[in-house]
Design a protein around this motif. Sequence first.
Motif, mmCIF file in Angstrom:
data_model
loop_
_atom_site.group_PDB
_atom_site.id
_atom_site.type_symbol
_atom_site.label_atom_id
_atom_site.label_comp_id
_atom_site.label_asym_id
_atom_site.label_seq_id
_atom_site.Cartn_x
_atom_site.Cartn_y
_atom_site.Cartn_z
ATOM 1 N N ARG A 1 38.924 -8.674 6.852
ATOM 2 C CA ARG A 1 40.353 -8.393 6.975
ATOM 3 C C ARG A 1 40.577 -7.121 7.805
ATOM 4 O O ARG A 1 41.468 -7.074 8.663
ATOM 5 N N ARG A 2 39.765 -6.097 7.565
ATOM 6 C CA ARG A 2 39.907 -4.851 8.320
ATOM 7 C C ARG A 2 39.559 -5.034 9.789
ATOM 8 O O ARG A 2 40.112 -4.367 10.658
ATOM 9 N N ARG A 3 38.668 -5.964 10.065
ATOM 10 C CA ARG A 3 38.244 -6.203 11.455
ATOM 11 C C ARG A 3 39.083 -7.289 12.143
ATOM 12 O O ARG A 3 38.863 -7.599 13.306
ATOM 13 N N GLY A 4 39.992 -7.911 11.418
ATOM 14 C CA GLY A 4 40.825 -8.958 12.009
ATOM 15 C C GLY A 4 40.064 -10.237 12.308
ATOM 16 O O GLY A 4 40.416 -10.998 13.224
ATOM 17 N N VAL A 5 39.020 -10.493 11.514
ATOM 18 C CA VAL A 5 38.189 -11.689 11.714
ATOM 19 C C VAL A 5 38.588 -12.738 10.677
ATOM 20 O O VAL A 5 38.726 -12.416 9.489
ATOM 21 N N PRO A 6 38.810 -13.995 11.085
ATOM 22 C CA PRO A 6 39.213 -15.017 10.104
ATOM 23 C C PRO A 6 38.145 -15.261 9.039
ATOM 24 O O PRO A 6 36.947 -15.155 9.309
ATOM 25 N N VAL A 7 38.622 -15.579 7.848
ATOM 26 C CA VAL A 7 37.752 -15.830 6.703
ATOM 27 C C VAL A 7 37.823 -17.301 6.314
ATOM 28 O O VAL A 7 38.914 -17.885 6.272
ATOM 29 N N VAL A 8 36.668 -17.881 6.041
ATOM 30 C CA VAL A 8 36.595 -19.228 5.456
ATOM 31 C C VAL A 8 35.887 -19.089 4.117
ATOM 32 O O VAL A 8 34.843 -18.433 4.017
ATOM 33 N N ILE A 9 36.458 -19.701 3.096
ATOM 34 C CA ILE A 9 35.905 -19.606 1.742
ATOM 35 C C ILE A 9 35.453 -20.976 1.281
ATOM 36 O O ILE A 9 36.107 -21.984 1.560
ATOM 37 N N HIS A 10 34.315 -20.997 0.564
ATOM 38 C CA HIS A 10 33.947 -22.214 -0.163
ATOM 39 C C HIS A 10 33.777 -21.853 -1.629
ATOM 40 O O HIS A 10 33.030 -20.931 -1.957
ATOM 41 N N GLU A 11 34.482 -22.573 -2.490
ATOM 42 C CA GLU A 11 34.393 -22.349 -3.935
ATOM 43 C C GLU A 11 33.627 -23.491 -4.574
ATOM 44 O O GLU A 11 34.002 -24.650 -4.455
ATOM 45 N N GLN A 12 32.522 -23.152 -5.258
ATOM 46 C CA GLN A 12 31.668 -24.207 -5.799
ATOM 47 C C GLN A 12 32.138 -24.734 -7.146
ATOM 48 O O GLN A 12 31.882 -25.874 -7.495
ATOM 49 N N ASN A 13 32.837 -23.914 -7.932
ATOM 50 C CA ASN A 13 33.206 -24.330 -9.285
ATOM 51 C C ASN A 13 34.642 -24.826 -9.373
ATOM 52 O O ASN A 13 35.488 -24.492 -8.545
ATOM 53 N N ALA A 14 34.917 -25.592 -10.422
ATOM 54 C CA ALA A 14 36.274 -26.078 -10.651
ATOM 55 C C ALA A 14 37.210 -24.926 -10.994
ATOM 56 O O ALA A 14 38.404 -24.979 -10.727
ATOM 57 N N ARG A 15 36.662 -23.874 -11.598
ATOM 58 C CA ARG A 15 37.444 -22.679 -11.924
ATOM 59 C C ARG A 15 36.935 -21.542 -11.044
ATOM 60 O O ARG A 15 35.797 -21.126 -11.172
ATOM 61 N N PRO A 16 37.742 -21.037 -10.111
ATOM 62 C CA PRO A 16 37.239 -20.093 -9.114
ATOM 63 C C PRO A 16 36.884 -18.724 -9.696
ATOM 64 O O PRO A 16 37.446 -18.295 -10.712
ATOM 65 N N GLY A 17 35.943 -18.044 -9.021
ATOM 66 C CA GLY A 17 35.539 -16.712 -9.419
ATOM 67 C C GLY A 17 36.471 -15.656 -8.835
ATOM 68 O O GLY A 17 37.342 -15.943 -8.010
ATOM 69 N N LEU A 18 36.260 -14.412 -9.260
ATOM 70 C CA LEU A 18 37.144 -13.320 -8.858
ATOM 71 C C LEU A 18 37.132 -13.083 -7.355
ATOM 72 O O LEU A 18 38.175 -12.867 -6.740
ATOM 73 N N ALA A 19 35.942 -13.097 -6.742
ATOM 74 C CA ALA A 19 35.842 -12.807 -5.311
ATOM 75 C C ALA A 19 36.649 -13.811 -4.490
ATOM 76 O O ALA A 19 37.399 -13.439 -3.576
ATOM 77 N N ASN A 20 36.495 -15.090 -4.798
ATOM 78 C CA ASN A 20 37.192 -16.116 -4.017
ATOM 79 C C ASN A 20 38.691 -16.148 -4.300
ATOM 80 O O ASN A 20 39.486 -16.507 -3.427
ATOM 81 N N LYS A 21 39.085 -15.781 -5.506
ATOM 82 C CA LYS A 21 40.524 -15.655 -5.787
ATOM 83 C C LYS A 21 41.136 -14.595 -4.873
ATOM 84 O O LYS A 21 42.245 -14.768 -4.346
ATOM 85 N N LEU A 22 40.416 -13.488 -4.706
ATOM 86 C CA LEU A 22 40.891 -12.411 -3.832
ATOM 87 C C LEU A 22 40.922 -12.875 -2.370
ATOM 88 O O LEU A 22 41.947 -12.776 -1.690
ATOM 89 N N TRP B 1 44.158 -14.426 1.896
ATOM 90 C CA TRP B 1 44.374 -14.338 3.345
ATOM 91 C C TRP B 1 43.379 -15.195 4.146
ATOM 92 O O TRP B 1 43.257 -15.069 5.350
ATOM 93 N N ALA B 2 42.666 -16.082 3.471
ATOM 94 C CA ALA B 2 41.682 -16.908 4.163
ATOM 95 C C ALA B 2 42.350 -17.870 5.144
ATOM 96 O O ALA B 2 43.440 -18.396 4.890
ATOM 97 N N ALA B 3 41.676 -18.122 6.266
ATOM 98 C CA ALA B 3 42.163 -19.099 7.250
ATOM 99 C C ALA B 3 41.948 -20.520 6.746
ATOM 100 O O ALA B 3 42.749 -21.416 7.016
ATOM 101 N N ARG B 4 40.841 -20.744 6.026
ATOM 102 C CA ARG B 4 40.520 -22.061 5.474
ATOM 103 C C ARG B 4 39.841 -21.855 4.120
ATOM 104 O O ARG B 4 39.064 -20.919 3.948
ATOM 105 N N VAL B 5 40.098 -22.784 3.197
ATOM 106 C CA VAL B 5 39.467 -22.744 1.877
ATOM 107 C C VAL B 5 38.916 -24.131 1.567
ATOM 108 O O VAL B 5 39.663 -25.115 1.543
ATOM 109 N N GLY B 6 37.611 -24.214 1.361
ATOM 110 C CA GLY B 6 36.967 -25.472 0.988
ATOM 111 C C GLY B 6 36.683 -25.485 -0.508
ATOM 112 O O GLY B 6 36.243 -24.481 -1.074
ATOM 113 N N LEU B 7 36.953 -26.616 -1.150
ATOM 114 C CA LEU B 7 36.755 -26.763 -2.592
ATOM 115 C C LEU B 7 35.711 -27.835 -2.881
ATOM 116 O O LEU B 7 35.652 -28.857 -2.205
#
Length: 381
Positions: free
Chosen positions: A118-139, A143-149
């Motif tokens: 975020r500080r560098r202005g680089v897009p973020v893509v997240i993959h969440e492995q569990n049905a109930r997301p963890g703290l890091a991925n919730k955060l 601002w993620a560009a894409r989120v995979g579940l």
Amino acid sequence: MSDSKVQSVVLAGGGTAGHVNPLLAVADELRARQPEAKVLVLGTTTGLEADLVPARGYQLWPVPRVPLPRRPSVDLLTLPGKLSAAVHAAEAAIDEIGAQVVVGFGGYVSTPAYLAARRRGVPVVIHEQNARPGLANKLGARWAARVGLTFEGTPLKGGVVTGLPLRSEIAALVTAREADAAGTRVAAADALGLDPTRPTVLVTGGSSGALSLNTAVAGAAGALLASGAQVLHLTGKGKDGPVRSAVAHLGGAVETGRYQVREYLSEMHLALALADLVVARSGAGTVCELAALGLPAVYVPLPVGNGEQRLNAAPLVTAGGGVLVDDADLTPAWVAQQVPALLGDTGRLAAMAEAARKTGVRDAAARVADLVEQAAGEGAR
């Protein structure tokens, strides 16, 4: 597939196999699409990634481990300093290769990776492995560009279901079974010293083992063998002693390998190639691998944590691809009554296998790589 090949990417996700295996699967997919791509993997020097990442041919960029306290504690006082150091390390990795995208899989190193991106202005893509997301991925999802579940219904903003990227050995086994299931089974039985013609029960509680699974299945060993089955029981490191004692009265069955006890098996794909029924915890990796392979299972969710293991297995069980049993209900009597009956009902077992296969996703690594390429393309514009 998008038309924007990724030239440089930072991937973050360490600590457990559940984070590292999907990360490596996506890294392999991106590199297959763009062999010259620069790839850096953020991780700790103490987690599984310290061994697995370099072994797969990727550079590990060390980042300090920053657990986020789930409740107020003295750890909160040291959090700002630790987090700042970790974010700086992640920023240095982004700068090192001029990363187009940061891809995170959750866990300790993902939070600093998301903040650095975020500080560098680089897009973020997240993959969440569990049905109930963890703290890091919730955060990061804010601002993620894409989120995979991995699972439908996971509460992360903008998420699309990709499934769980399969580790290379499992992806290869899926292909091998589709080409020659019988031959794959015979080869696996030969390698493990088991009989390819017998119904086979695989018992595994994961890398750390599961005491309740070990106790229940070992206590029902006589009934399992009386049904004509053979058992491959992976106890977890340091947990084989009580199981060996419990099945010692079986004598010849243990000596001939019909009830085989091992602490762990590094070639887990061999066990899965031979199994007709699996008794296991319901971590995301386990559920997704068994579904992709079309393997029926008895799922026993871990009775601690935030309940995600029950949620992980729920769609598969609802579809008919598995049976869900509470940890407290998994007794030797339950195993002795239910498992031989299930093994003997070949029609039901085949229906479970087909239901599991229908819910399984076999191209998740490609789906996540597509999201990464999309984010890179938008970032470039």
